[in-house]
Each structure stands twice: as structure tokens, then as C-alpha cells.
Scaffold this motif. Structure first.
Motif, PDB file in Angstrom:
ATOM      1  N   PRO A  70       0.883  -1.277   0.159  1.00  0.00           N
ATOM      2  CA  PRO A  70      -0.017  -0.052  -0.042  1.00  0.00           C
ATOM      3  C   PRO A  70       0.707   1.358   0.046  1.00  0.00           C
ATOM      4  N   ARG A  71       0.041   2.438  -0.621  1.00  0.00           N
ATOM      5  CA  ARG A  71       0.889   3.505  -0.598  1.00  0.00           C
ATOM      6  C   ARG A  71       1.090   4.233   0.878  1.00  0.00           C
ATOM      7  N   PRO A  72       2.220   4.522   1.398  1.00  0.00           N
ATOM      8  CA  PRO A  72       2.537   4.707   2.759  1.00  0.00           C
ATOM      9  C   PRO A  72       1.799   6.396   2.852  1.00  0.00           C
ATOM     10  N   VAL A  73       0.987   6.654   3.946  1.00  0.00           N
ATOM     11  CA  VAL A  73       0.660   7.924   4.071  1.00  0.00           C
ATOM     12  C   VAL A  73       1.681   8.886   4.727  1.00  0.00           C
ATOM     13  N   ALA A  74       1.628  10.095   4.123  1.00  0.00           N
ATOM     14  CA  ALA A  74       2.774  11.258   4.785  1.00  0.00           C
ATOM     15  C   ALA A  74       2.491  11.138   6.231  1.00  0.00           C
ATOM     16  N   GLY A  75       3.641  11.113   7.143  1.00  0.00           N
ATOM     17  CA  GLY A  75       3.559  11.302   8.433  1.00  0.00           C
ATOM     18  C   GLY A  75       3.176  10.279   9.244  1.00  0.00           C
ATOM     19  N   VAL A  76       2.809   9.247   8.511  1.00  0.00           N
ATOM     20  CA  VAL A  76       2.259   7.814   9.393  1.00  0.00           C
ATOM     21  C   VAL A  76       3.212   6.850   9.325  1.00  0.00           C
ATOM     22  N   ASN A  77       3.943   6.404  10.211  1.00  0.00           N
ATOM     23  CA  ASN A  77       4.814   5.338   9.979  1.00  0.00           C
ATOM     24  C   ASN A  77       4.252   4.107  10.626  1.00  0.00           C
ATOM     25  N   GLU A  78       4.240   3.083   9.781  1.00  0.00           N
ATOM     26  CA  GLU A  78       3.346   2.114  10.046  1.00  0.00           C
ATOM     27  C   GLU A  78       3.988   0.802   9.327  1.00  0.00           C
ATOM     28  N   VAL A  79       4.150  -0.393  10.009  1.00  0.00           N
ATOM     29  CA  VAL A  79       4.429  -1.654   9.296  1.00  0.00           C
ATOM     30  C   VAL A  79       3.439  -2.064   8.346  1.00  0.00           C
ATOM     31  N   PHE A  80       3.409  -2.338   7.389  1.00  0.00           N
ATOM     32  CA  PHE A  80       2.360  -3.249   6.565  1.00  0.00           C
ATOM     33  C   PHE A  80       2.447  -4.655   6.748  1.00  0.00           C
ATOM     34  N   GLU A  81       1.566  -5.663   6.952  1.00  0.00           N
ATOM     35  CA  GLU A  81       1.538  -6.837   6.954  1.00  0.00           C
ATOM     36  C   GLU A  81       0.612  -7.400   5.585  1.00  0.00           C
ATOM     37  N   ILE A  82       1.322  -7.827   4.842  1.00  0.00           N
ATOM     38  CA  ILE A  82       0.815  -8.300   3.270  1.00  0.00           C
ATOM     39  C   ILE A  82       0.462  -9.974   3.358  1.00  0.00           C
ATOM     40  N   PRO A  83      -0.849 -10.245   3.696  1.00  0.00           N
ATOM     41  CA  PRO A  83      -1.091 -11.547   3.590  1.00  0.00           C
ATOM     42  C   PRO A  83      -0.429 -12.419   2.206  1.00  0.00           C
ATOM     43  N   LEU A  84       0.058 -13.581   2.672  1.00  0.00           N
ATOM     44  CA  LEU A  84       0.408 -14.484   1.372  1.00  0.00           C
ATOM     45  C   LEU A  84      -0.597 -15.446   1.075  1.00  0.00           C
ATOM     46  N   THR A  85      -0.629 -16.033   0.037  1.00  0.00           N
ATOM     47  CA  THR A  85      -1.580 -17.262  -0.454  1.00  0.00           C
ATOM     48  C   THR A  85      -0.885 -18.469   0.149  1.00  0.00           C
ATOM     49  N   ARG A  86      -1.220 -18.811   1.237  1.00  0.00           N
ATOM     50  CA  ARG A  86      -0.506 -19.926   2.224  1.00  0.00           C
ATOM     51  C   ARG A  86      -0.165 -21.131   1.513  1.00  0.00           C
ATOM     52  N   ALA A  87      -1.200 -21.483   0.731  1.00  0.00           N
ATOM     53  CA  ALA A  87      -0.837 -22.864  -0.294  1.00  0.00           C
ATOM     54  C   ALA A  87       0.402 -22.880  -1.039  1.00  0.00           C
ATOM     55  N   LEU A  88       0.918 -21.664  -1.390  1.00  0.00           N
ATOM     56  CA  LEU A  88       1.953 -21.520  -2.410  1.00  0.00           C
ATOM     57  C   LEU A  88       3.289 -21.739  -1.646  1.00  0.00           C
ATOM     58  N   TRP A  89       3.287 -21.353  -0.211  1.00  0.00           N
ATOM     59  CA  TRP A  89       4.406 -21.210   0.537  1.00  0.00           C
ATOM     60  C   TRP A  89       4.505 -22.201   1.620  1.00  0.00           C
ATOM     61  N   ASN A  90       3.962 -23.599   1.221  1.00  0.00           N
ATOM     62  CA  ASN A  90       4.199 -24.474   2.329  1.00  0.00           C
ATOM     63  C   ASN A  90       5.537 -25.330   2.680  1.00  0.00           C
ATOM     64  N   THR A  91       6.354 -25.291   1.863  1.00  0.00           N
ATOM     65  CA  THR A  91       7.642 -25.674   1.868  1.00  0.00           C
ATOM     66  C   THR A  91       8.791 -24.989   1.360  1.00  0.00           C
ATOM     67  N   THR A  92       8.697 -23.689   2.238  1.00  0.00           N
ATOM     68  CA  THR A  92       9.823 -22.749   1.555  1.00  0.00           C
ATOM     69  C   THR A  92      11.012 -22.766   2.365  1.00  0.00           C
ATOM     70  N   THR A  93      12.152 -22.884   1.613  1.00  0.00           N
ATOM     71  CA  THR A  93      13.580 -22.867   2.123  1.00  0.00           C
ATOM     72  C   THR A  93      14.177 -21.491   1.883  1.00  0.00           C
ATOM     73  N   SER A  94      13.733 -20.702   1.105  1.00  0.00           N
ATOM     74  CA  SER A  94      14.275 -19.434   0.632  1.00  0.00           C
ATOM     75  C   SER A  94      13.146 -18.727  -0.017  1.00  0.00           C
ATOM     76  N   VAL A  95      13.217 -17.242   0.308  1.00  0.00           N
ATOM     77  CA  VAL A  95      12.426 -16.528  -0.774  1.00  0.00           C
ATOM     78  C   VAL A  95      13.078 -15.282  -1.291  1.00  0.00           C
ATOM     79  N   THR A  96      12.971 -15.259  -2.560  1.00  0.00           N
ATOM     80  CA  THR A  96      13.732 -14.176  -3.210  1.00  0.00           C
ATOM     81  C   THR A  96      12.643 -13.028  -3.199  1.00  0.00           C
ATOM     82  N   ILE A  97      12.766 -11.924  -3.296  1.00  0.00           N
ATOM     83  CA  ILE A  97      11.999 -10.727  -3.212  1.00  0.00           C
ATOM     84  C   ILE A  97      12.494  -9.566  -4.187  1.00  0.00           C
TER      85      ILE A  97
END
Length: 228
Positions: free
Chosen positions: A138-165
């Protein structure tokens, strides 16, 4: 315009250690400690391409939850707005969500492509290959410092040994060729492949002389038999 504004207005950052427990931080997504995959990250093996300062990608992942809004360290892109980070785990994890904080400026990342279990990507291959999942921060709002939590589609990430971003672009939409990220974390489940915690319990109990006696618990002469 350096874009480095140091907003330390003191709202909940760090000045009230220890009395934080009972407070209602209505918009604070403080994660359950066991769901933050922090101790399962191989920090020394993190690789970041196009980072302006060496090891700054690893440094923002190393930040603890308590340090998430700190100005430094910060990851900043170098030649253009793109960043590519390879983050390996110590074993298999099930990823549930990505936690990200960027200072609220147009340099904050927008489109992010995530790849599971690939340790061979560069900007060319990351641009050509289909990602495991694409998310938009999400676009951050000026003056608001917050962490975004972005949910992932869990079925895609079951046996994860590394993630490339792959940070594809930022909210300046082409005007600003620096992308800045302040904090990166992961929530999920660690799939322990062995029963280590059990042996830790036995080691801790092996020498009662080293431990403060617990009231109401009878010590059985100092030998704990591993139930065989």
C-alpha cells in the motif's frame, strides 16, 4: 531533497519498555513472537542486488520487531529503483505474511514479486520468470509510520526454504529512482525437522545445582531420565 526525515515524535517507539504489555495499540500488529520467523533466517547468507550500501539489505532483515521503525539501518537502491533480495531460512517454513516498513515517501516500494526456493535469480531472470506471487505494498501516508502486513497465499508457500524478493518499482511511478525500505520481516510456521526442544529441556534439567529451585517442584535427586 534527501528524503531522510527523522520523525522521532516518541509515539510508542522505545521510550516505554516493559510497560507496553497492557496497552491497547489498536493499529499495532505486534506479532505473536512464535509466528515471527526471525531466528529461522540465515542472515549471513542474505544477498541483495543493487543495494547502495553493502549488507544494508541484510541489515534491515536483522532489525528486531522493536527496532522496526528506526531510521537506520535503511536499504536504499543504487543504480535504479529496483532491488533483488535472496533470503534463506534455516529449514522449511510455511510463510503466512510479509511485514514491511518503508518511510512514507514516494521512494516506498510498490510492486513486489516473490519467488520461492530460487537461489539463482538476477534482475533479468526475475523480470522474465513467473513469480510465485506478486503483491502490491500500500502507498504509505505522509507522516504515518506503520508496518504493513501483506498476507500471502499460504498454499503457495508451504515448503519454503528461501524467498527471493524482487522490488520492481516504487510509489514515485518513475520519478524517483531510489527505493527505500526500512524493515522486512516474515510471519509463518517453522517446520522443525527434529525434536531439538526436548533435548534442550533435558540439558537444562541435567544439573539442578545450576538452577534456582522452583517452589513446589520436588527435585528427584538431580537425574532426569529421558522417559525410556
Amino acid at each position: 531533497m534527501s528524503g531522510h526525515h527523522h520523525h522521532h515524535d516518541g509515539h510508542g517507539h522505545g521510550h516505554c519498555h516493559g510497560e507496553d504489555d497492557g496497552h491497547d495499540h489498536s493499529n499495532d500488529i505486534t506479532p505473536a513472537v512464535q509466528s515471527l520467523l526471525y531466528s529461522q533466517i540465515q542472515f549471513d547468507s542474505i544477498i541483495t542486488l543493487n543495494e547502495a550500501a553493502p549488507k544494508s539489505g541484510a541489515a534491515i532483515v536483522r532489525k528486531t520487531w522493536a527496532e522496526r521503525l528506526n531510521d537506520r539501518p535503511e536499504l536504499e537502491s543504487d543504480a535504479d529503483e529496483q532491488l533483488l533480495m535472496y533470503i534463506p531460512f534455516t529449514g522449511q517454513v510455511k510463510l503466512h505474511s510479509l511485514l514491511i516498513y518503508a518511510p512514507p515517501t514516494p521512494s516506498a516500494p510498490k510492486t513486489v514479486k516473490l519467488f520461492k526456493n530460487r537461489d539463482d535469480l538476477d534482475f533479468t531472470t526475475a523480470s522474465e520468470l513467473s513469480p510465485t506471487q506478486t503483491i502490491e505494498i500500500p502507498r504509505p501516508v505522509a507522516g504515518v509510520n506503520e508496518v504493513f502486513e501483506i498476507p500471502l497465499t499460504r498454499a503457495l508457500w508451504n515448503t519454503t526454504t528461501s524467498v527471493t524478493i524482487f522490488f520492481v518499482d516504487n510509489w514515485s511511478l518513475g520519478d524517483e529512482d531510489v527505493t527505500r525500505v526500512g524493515y522486512l520481516g516474515f510471519k509463518g510456521q517453522f517446520m522443525a525437522l527434529n525434536r531439538e526442544p526436548i533435548s534442550f529441556l533435558y540439558e537444562a534439567a541435567a544439573n539442578p545445582g545450576d538452577h534456582v529451585a522452583i517452589p513446589g517442584v520436588k527435585s528427584l535427586g538431580g537425574r532426569v531420565m529421558p522417559g525410556q
